[in-house]
Scaffold this active site. Structure first.
Site, mmCIF file in Angstrom:
data_model
loop_
_atom_site.group_PDB
_atom_site.id
_atom_site.type_symbol
_atom_site.label_atom_id
_atom_site.label_comp_id
_atom_site.label_asym_id
_atom_site.label_seq_id
_atom_site.Cartn_x
_atom_site.Cartn_y
_atom_site.Cartn_z
ATOM 1 N N PRO A 136 -21.077 -1.411 8.992
ATOM 2 C CG PRO A 136 -19.607 -0.495 7.455
ATOM 3 C CD PRO A 136 -20.914 -1.199 7.553
ATOM 4 C CD GLU A 137 -22.350 -1.826 15.201
ATOM 5 O OE1 GLU A 137 -22.306 -1.308 16.339
ATOM 6 O OE2 GLU A 137 -22.580 -3.041 15.029
#
Length: 300
Positions: free
Chosen positions: A2-3
């Protein structure tokens, strides 16, 4: 992994926990716990705490209590679910926070890469690796000139944008996308960035991240929202994961190569190796998401 948009999306969904008191903590995977080294002490620190605010710094979630802050890094497949305590526990649940209202916050991580640190709240900002993080993308002090200076070190622009010390929160997906949207080749030296390019890069970065946040993030592998729904941003990506498919701007096939040790997706026509015209000639206009208000940044 996840960014920025995905972690911010999760933070917003977990904000319902603000005001919740922890009755106890069950650690099912000792490997997940980093600080303190003893999982029993970790559980003792957080038992009885009340989460006052759910924040974020870069890709880290921050559960701020009265005395302790839980710093959670999801890594590849970490995921939180808020469920009734009677819900059966699955084999991939690693940590359970038992809440006084009869619900559990369960941390699930198939590959066991995620980490948790329970540190004193007054010291969380100086705790490594939080202390080494660069500015947030929406930090008002991050001007085009500041961004240009931060990218002026040795290395290619792709690797520099991935470096969390340079700017916090970007990962492989959004670095590929923002470079396409600004017409910048990922193998260009960071120091070659012109003032005009830096201005466009920052503007496109913010527009892209806001667009991704509105879409609920990108589900390209295992990321899902807290309620199990996938994000929708993957439907709007121009280059990432589209190897061999026609560019949505010029029609040329999207190519994949390795840059800075990461699989990198580019359109060789829209991102020429020689750069783009300093007067704004490039492909970013057709990819631009539009001006939208900046979301809330880090929590403290």
């Amino acid at each position: 992994m996840p960014e920025w948009p995905e972690v911010e999306q999760i933070r917003r969904e977990l904000a319902v926990l603000e005001g919740s008191r922890i009755a106890g903590v069950t650690v099912l995977c000792e490997r997940t716990i980093r600080t303190p080294a003893d999982p029993e002490e970790f559980a003792a620190r957080l038992a009885g705490e009340t989460w006052q605010e759910i924040g974020r710094r870069g890709k880290y979630l921050l559960f701020h209590g009265l005395r302790w802050t839980l710093i959670s890094h999801l890594r590849m497949e970490g995921r939180y679910r808020l469920v009734e305590a009677k819900t059966p526990v699955d084999e991939y649940t690693r940590v359970i926070f038992h809440l006084e209202d009869g619900k559990d916050l369960r941390y699930r991580d198939v590959r066991k890469f995620g980490t948790m640190d329970a540190v004193e709240r007054r010291q969380w900002e100086v705790f490594p690796p939080i202390a080494s993080l660069g500015p947030e993308p929406f930090d008002p002090q991050l001007t085009p000139e500041v961004l240009r200076r931060r990218l002026s070190g040795k290395g290619r622009i792709k690797g520099l944008l991935l470096n969390q010390r340079v700017i916090a929160g970007l990962g492989n997906i959004y670095v590929d996308e923002v470079l396409f949207r600004t017409g910048i080749h990922p193998e260009r030296p960071g120091r070659s960035l012109t003032p005009a390019e830096a201005e466009r890069l920052l503007a496109q970065m913010r527009a892209l991240l806001q667009e991704a946040l509105v879409a609920g993030g990108a589900t390209v592998r295992s990321y899902v929202r807290s309620d199990g729904r996938p994000g929708l941003m993957q439907e709007h990506l121009f280059v990432y994961g589209r190897t061999g498919q026609p560019c949505r701007v010029c029609g040329h096939s999207i190519e994949r190569r390795v840059v800075a040790g990461r699989g990198t997706h580019i359109c060789p026509v829209c991102q020429p190796e020689g750069g783009i015209e300093a007067d704004g000639t490039g492909r970013e206009a057709e990819a631009r998401g539009g001006d939208k208000p900046a979301p809330r940044g880090m929590g403290a």
